[in-house]
Scaffold this active site. Structure first.
Site, short mmCIF file in Angstrom:
data_model
loop_
_atom_site.label_atom_id
_atom_site.label_comp_id
_atom_site.label_asym_id
_atom_site.label_seq_id
_atom_site.Cartn_x
_atom_site.Cartn_y
_atom_site.Cartn_z
N CYS A 38 0.84 -1.14 -0.14
CA CYS A 38 -0.01 0.06 -0.19
C CYS A 38 0.79 1.27 -0.07
O CYS A 38 2.02 1.01 -0.44
CB CYS A 38 -0.96 -0.17 1.16
SG CYS A 38 -0.04 0.15 2.70
N HIS A 79 -3.62 9.97 3.00
CA HIS A 79 -4.06 8.60 2.89
C HIS A 79 -5.56 8.49 3.27
O HIS A 79 -6.24 8.78 4.16
CB HIS A 79 -3.21 7.69 3.83
CG HIS A 79 -3.11 6.14 3.81
ND1 HIS A 79 -4.53 5.41 3.70
CD2 HIS A 79 -2.61 5.19 3.26
CE1 HIS A 79 -4.45 4.32 3.57
NE2 HIS A 79 -3.14 3.92 3.35
#
Length: 619
Positions: A26, A541
């Site tokens: 990620c 994020h």
């Protein structure tokens, strides 16, 4: 940083190429699925150059790299060519059944905890305020009955709440799951199952009598069944009939099996677990609680505490109090706070102090200990020993006095009213004494055991070095601004990725916080790595664990390498759809090269996109 060296060392320490079943990444972490984690030295992995830390979650061995995770991932694949899917001939990766069960229980319980806390504390407030309001809250008065209904609702309708969260976790129809769970609470059915005469479905299938209000496991089992029934019915029903025949068949199959088999089985499991816990407690309360409280940090780290939550809720419903989980967490959480504050006092490392103070506040006032554990006590080891010893001592005392929790809330200083007994007595006094002892003992032990860190230089500790240029960062997302330490993800909350804040968004849009360019854009579009023209490196994020959406609901407006101006729209996302999928939309905004700057804390509360949030100065 030479990530080819990191890659080689990492695979070596993880048991070699053959031990890696799959690898994805990620924005900040490499996510390994390993065939066997048992022989891995976690400390050795953390000490590899380029590795910031590790986490084990959801059957994945997650290695935190930071902003350069894509480079490390690329180097690993150059050397070993791992796929991001399982290597076992396309078969789904097998996960430890215990991990799967805990992940499911956690996914079911976590979203509904705020309602449980609110209901429990309302019940406590009725106990506290009743006598002081001159019988306005008399148990026979209208006000008391209404307020009591508000407090009881979260517990009485637990099966319905579980149906909602479990269906979202499993990806099955939420409203059909609610329908089956609500059946268990239907007034006429409750009356039928409360009578003495035997009950039979269709005249020959026996229905076991029982009460399912405030139960947890029956609804979980029913929703699991519904998921597989839904798949089966979808296969056998023709397309033209799906919108009426499919839901009918799902309910007609799931509801009777739930009522006759799964719901009674759920009660047996819940009562059995409660019996085992009571047996352990009654054998030697002081010893059981000493061990439970001392090892609670490690129980929380592994997620095993979720296994005790259904039994705790059942105990609060009947007999009305809980003796193990919540009291043990009180001593443990407060001890973590004491040890963390001791580190803040003792250390001369300004970066550690900046992590320790908010982490200690989080543990003390909110009962959220992950920032303290991952960012401070576990990292330094000896403060963790101090917290465990103090928690164990608190456990001995609570076992002797048989401390009871009368409401479900995350134990901490602000929620200590959960230990007020409706019948009066000294239970609350004992809770306060145990909390104070746990804090003071942990603080003193950690203060003695923790070594001083080297003094930071005056230049780096100075908030504004002479001649430095003031820099500002605008808020990229509209919403409620919270401290980074409050984020429910230890990687962000511990500050290991950098300093900053987080936003609970009210609008699905990310705007540019400064003039700069896009350094990284994840293929899944949920996260951006930006760099300003003056050198600020920032990670935005959107949501937690949203990498698993694989780009669904995210629409980037820029590409990697694009330049932008402050206020430009960089990314849009469907906020409501992401919430409906069950994801936490909290959006961390992190300055990843914070060590190069002196940062000032943002103003918490509601903030629009574009308002000034951080002032930085070159160190």
């Amino acid at each position: 940083m030479d990530y080819s060296v990191t890659a080689k060392e990492l695979i070596k320490k993880l048991g070699g190429e053959k031990n890696v079943d799959s690898l994805t990444h990620c924005m900040t972490r490499l996510r390994f699925v390993l065939k066997d984690e048992s022989g891995i030295d976690d400390k050795a992995v953390e000490n590899i150059p380029g590795v910031m830390g590790i986490m084990k979650k959801g059957g994945q061995y997650q290695v935190i790299i930071g902003n350069n995770v894509a480079k490390c991932y690329s180097e690993i694949n150059k050397l070993y060519g791992f796929s991001d899917t399982a290597s076992s001939n396309g078969k789904k990766v097998k996960r430890n059944p215990v991990t799967v069960a805990l992940d499911f229980i956690s996914g079911c319980m976590t979203p509904m905890i705020p309602a449980i806390i609110a209901g429990g504390l309302i019940k406590v407030l009725l106990v506290v305020l009743g006598p002081s309001l001159l019988n306005v809250l008399s148990t026979t008065g209208d006000t008391y009955i209404i307020m009591n209904a508000i407090g009881d609702a979260a517990f009485y309708f637990l099966p319905v709440f579980i149906a909602v969260t479990a269906s979202k976790k499993l990806g099955c129809n939420t409203y059909l799951a609610i329908m089956v769970a609500a059946m268990l609470l239907y007034p006429d059915l409750i009356t039928l199952l409360g009578g003495e005469a035997p009950t039979k479905l269709f005249g020959f299938i026996p229905v076991i009598h029982g009460s399912y209000s405030s139960s947890v496991i029956p609804a979980m089992l029913a929703t699991i069944l519904l998921k597989y029934v839904e798949k089966l019915v979808d296969k056998i029903t023709p397309e033209w009939s799906k919108n009426f025949l499919k839901p009918l068949l799902i309910v007609l199959i799931t509801a009777p099996i739930t009522l006759c088999l799964l719901a009674p089985l759920g009660l047996v499991i819940g009562n059995g677990l409660q019996f085992v816990l009571n047996y352990i407690y009654n054998f030697a309360p002081w010893l059981a609680m000493a061990l439970f409280a001392a090892f609670m940090p490690f129980i929380v780290m592994t997620g095993m505490h979720w296994a005790f939550v259904p039994a705790a809720l059942l105990a609060i419903s009947n007999p009305g109090y809980e003796l193990m989980l919540l009291p043990a967490m009180l001593a443990s959480n407060i001890a973590q706070a004491g040890a963390t504050f001791a580190v803040a006092v003792k250390t001369k490392d300004s970066k550690m102090r900046q992590i320790a103070i908010p982490a200690g506040i989080s543990a003390l006032l909110a009962g959220v200990t992950e920032p303290a554990m991952y960012g401070v006590t576990l990292k330094l080891k000896k403060p963790m020993y101090a917290a465990c010893i103090a928690g164990g001592v608190g456990g001995v005392i609570m076992g002797i006095v048989k401390l009871k929790a009368y409401a479900f809330a995350t134990p901490c200083l602000t929620a200590i009213v959960q230990f007020i007994s409706p019948d009066g007595g000294k239970n609350m006094l004992f809770a306060c004494i145990i909390a104070a002892l746990s804090f003071v003992l942990s603080f003193v032990l950690a203060l003695i055991m923790t070594k001083n860190k080297a003094e930071t230089t005056e230049e780096t500790s100075s908030p504004k070095a002479e001649g430095s240029a003031d820099l500002t960062i605008a808020n990229p997302v509209s919403g409620e601004v919270i401290a980074l330490s409050e984020v429910n993800d230890a990687t962000f909350s511990s500050g290991v990725l950098g300093e900053g804040y987080a936003v609970i968004p009210i609008e699905g849009k990310v705007t540019a916080p400064f003039d700069g360019k896009v350094e990284t854009l994840m293929d899944t579009h949920h996260a951006l790595g930006l760099v300003s023209n003056s050198g600020i490196e920032m990670l935005i994020h959107v949501g937690l664990e949203t990498v698993t959406l694989n780009g669904k609901y995210f629409t980037p407006k820029v590409a990697e390498g694009d330049s932008f101006k402050k206020g430009d729209v960089l990314l849009t996302f469907d906020l409501e759809a992401i919430k409906k999928e069950g994801y936490d939309t909290t959006t961390p905004v992190v300055v990843s090269n914070a060590d190069d700057y002196a940062a000032f804390a943002p103003t918490l509360g509601d903030a629009s996109a574009g308002v000034k949030m951080l002032e930085l100065a070159k160190a």
